[in-house]
Write a protein that holds these residues in place. Structure first.
Motif, short mmCIF file in Angstrom:
data_model
loop_
_atom_site.label_atom_id
_atom_site.label_comp_id
_atom_site.label_asym_id
_atom_site.label_seq_id
_atom_site.Cartn_x
_atom_site.Cartn_y
_atom_site.Cartn_z
N SER A 65 0.92 -1.13 0.01
CA SER A 65 -0.10 0.20 0.13
C SER A 65 0.92 1.22 0.03
CB SER A 65 -1.02 -0.03 1.11
OG SER A 65 -0.18 0.25 2.54
N LEU A 66 0.25 2.51 -0.34
CA LEU A 66 0.97 3.72 -0.45
C LEU A 66 0.12 4.87 0.28
CD1 LEU A 66 1.96 3.82 -4.17
CD2 LEU A 66 3.67 3.92 -2.13
N VAL A 67 0.97 5.54 1.10
CA VAL A 67 0.32 6.77 1.40
C VAL A 67 1.28 8.01 0.83
CG1 VAL A 67 -0.10 8.36 3.88
CG2 VAL A 67 -0.37 5.61 3.98
N LEU A 68 0.40 8.83 0.25
CA LEU A 68 1.24 9.83 -0.51
C LEU A 68 0.94 11.14 -0.03
CD1 LEU A 68 -0.26 8.82 -4.09
CD2 LEU A 68 2.18 8.43 -3.11
N ASP A 69 2.19 11.96 0.26
CA ASP A 69 1.92 13.50 0.53
C ASP A 69 1.91 14.19 -0.64
OD1 ASP A 69 2.29 15.61 1.90
OD2 ASP A 69 4.21 15.81 2.50
N VAL A 70 1.03 14.94 -0.75
CA VAL A 70 0.87 15.62 -2.26
C VAL A 70 0.95 17.08 -1.77
CG1 VAL A 70 -0.55 16.02 -4.37
CG2 VAL A 70 -0.65 13.82 -3.11
N ALA A 156 0.87 12.42 10.98
CA ALA A 156 -0.31 12.19 10.37
C ALA A 156 0.03 11.19 9.34
CB ALA A 156 -0.69 13.33 9.81
N LEU A 157 1.14 11.39 8.54
CA LEU A 157 1.40 10.27 7.43
C LEU A 157 1.52 9.02 7.90
CD1 LEU A 157 3.60 12.62 5.38
CD2 LEU A 157 1.72 11.47 4.51
N ALA A 158 2.52 8.90 9.10
CA ALA A 158 2.68 7.62 9.91
C ALA A 158 1.62 7.17 10.30
CB ALA A 158 3.66 7.92 11.09
N GLY A 159 0.56 7.98 10.90
CA GLY A 159 -0.81 7.49 11.51
C GLY A 159 -1.74 6.65 10.49
N GLN A 160 -1.67 7.31 9.33
CA GLN A 160 -2.29 6.59 7.94
C GLN A 160 -1.67 5.35 7.50
OE1 GLN A 160 -5.30 7.04 6.93
NE2 GLN A 160 -5.33 5.69 5.28
N MET A 161 -0.30 5.28 7.74
CA MET A 161 0.30 4.03 7.26
C MET A 161 0.05 2.92 8.26
SD MET A 161 3.99 5.75 6.36
CE MET A 161 5.05 4.31 6.05
N LEU A 162 -0.09 3.23 9.49
CA LEU A 162 -0.55 2.28 10.45
C LEU A 162 -1.78 1.74 10.41
CD1 LEU A 162 1.24 3.95 13.83
CD2 LEU A 162 1.83 1.79 12.62
N VAL A 163 -2.76 2.62 9.79
CA VAL A 163 -3.97 2.05 9.43
C VAL A 163 -3.95 0.93 8.18
CG1 VAL A 163 -6.39 2.84 8.39
CG2 VAL A 163 -5.15 4.24 10.30
N GLN A 164 -3.40 1.53 7.47
CA GLN A 164 -3.32 0.56 6.18
C GLN A 164 -2.48 -0.72 6.27
OE1 GLN A 164 -3.55 4.36 3.13
NE2 GLN A 164 -2.32 2.71 2.24
#
Length: 333
Positions: A65-70, A156-164
């Motif tokens: 999975s990917l979490v992008l910072d746009v 915040a990015l790390a938090g969404q990575m933990l979700v995924q």
């Protein structure tokens, strides 16, 4: 995890599940040529070409999975949030079509993030953030309050990575988990292990003061008393290249010690004569001739107190659509 190439022993032992990497020349080789063509054909901001350039390398890595910072704003290819939202949607669609769960946070880049610009200066700032709770063992001394924006976006990015990754149910829960690992020293330990596993010189991060300093440095002094209303991140980035922290062409070498360290940021009250920033370079004459003046000109001042700065994270984007980012995610409690 790392492959062991480098000067260290490279013995990973148990998998670290973490690495900082850059693409080799063999990864998406056409992208480098296409990017050079975008430079000379004024298509750097083309959304389809941005999408293919960014996602080709990410897809080649085959993540689960990917979490992008746009980004959007003065320091981004995309000046307004609408353009970045469209870019985020295109990248998410591309990732999902390739079987990769993909989400994005859309973040503001009008002002520089954190208090450092430049390769080693940014590493030092990160070391300081990771060791801030270590008291006398703290590795670097910077003003931690100047890094709060960087920490918030990263968590915040790390938090969404933990979700995924199935470790948290919500981004808020993941944010709190990541913040706890940052404050209890686990993030710092993981970083040390990762540097060692990838063959890096751990002594440089354990004793960052031993890393070679830039030969030339100069302070940027406030010419007036008042409030800093903004700092032009695009101009700061261009000055960073002038100092040697970035490249104008792929053939140029990078000076890892060059860059800018901020002592004041947007919203701060300053007096005439206060140090706003410090610039570092190995290039003789650059500071006196141009760089210091341009850093100063990137600062905007106001006679009245600056109100609350606009939110750094504006939107959360998934394959199902766009949501406003819940600012309570970043709460300190």
């Amino acid at each position: 995890d790392g492959d062991g190439d480098g000067d260290g022993d490279g013995d990973c032992g148990e998998p670290l599940n973490a690495a900082i990497v850059s693409p080799s020349e063999n990864m998406c080789p056409a992208d480098k040529r296409m990017y050079a063509l975008r430079d000379v054909t004024s298509t750097v901001t083309s959304l389809p070409l941005q999408t293919s350039s960014i996602m080709s390398k990410k897809i080649a890595e085959r993540p689960d999975s990917l979490v992008l910072d746009v980004k959007f704003g003065r320091g981004s290819f995309n000046n307004n949030v609408e353009e970045s939202l469209e870019l985020a949607k295109r990248m998410i669609q591309t990732g999902e079509l390739c079987g990769i769960r993909t989400t994005a946070l859309v973040t503001r880049m009008d002002d520089p993030l954190g208090c450092s610009v430049g390769n080693w200066l940014e590493v030092e700032e990160c070391i300081d953030i990771m060791t801030v709770g270590m008291g006398e063992d703290r590795k670097v001394e910077t003003d931690g309050s100047l890094s709060k924006d960087l920490v918030d976006v990263t968590l915040a990015l790390a938090g969404q990575m933990l979700v995924q990754g199935g470790k948290a149910e919500t981004i808020r829960q993941g944010f709190v988990m990541a913040r706890e690992h940052l404050s209890n020293g686990k993030a710092w330990q993981k970083f040390q292990d990762m540097v060692k596993a990838q063959g890096g010189d751990v002594s440089c991060i354990d004793h960052p003061e031993k890393y070679p300093r830039a030969k030339f440095s100069a302070q940027v002094i406030s010419p007036r008393t008042g409030y800093i209303s903004s700092i032009d991140s695009m101009e700061i980035g261009l000055v960073g290249v002038l100092l040697g922290a970035g490249r104008k062409t792929v053939e140029e070498s990078v000076d890892f010690s060059a860059g800018i360290r901020f002592r004041k940021k947007a919203g701060a009250f300053v007096c005439r004569g206060d140090v706003l920033a410090e610039a570092y370079t190995e290039r003789d004459g650059v500071l006196e001739n141009n760089a210091v003046r341009r850093v100063l000109e990137a600062f905007r001042f106001s006679d009245v107190e600056v109100g609350d700065l606009p939110p750094l994270i504006t939107n959360f984007v998934t394959k199902n659509g766009v949501e406003e980012f819940d600012q309570s995610t970043l709460a300190d409690n």
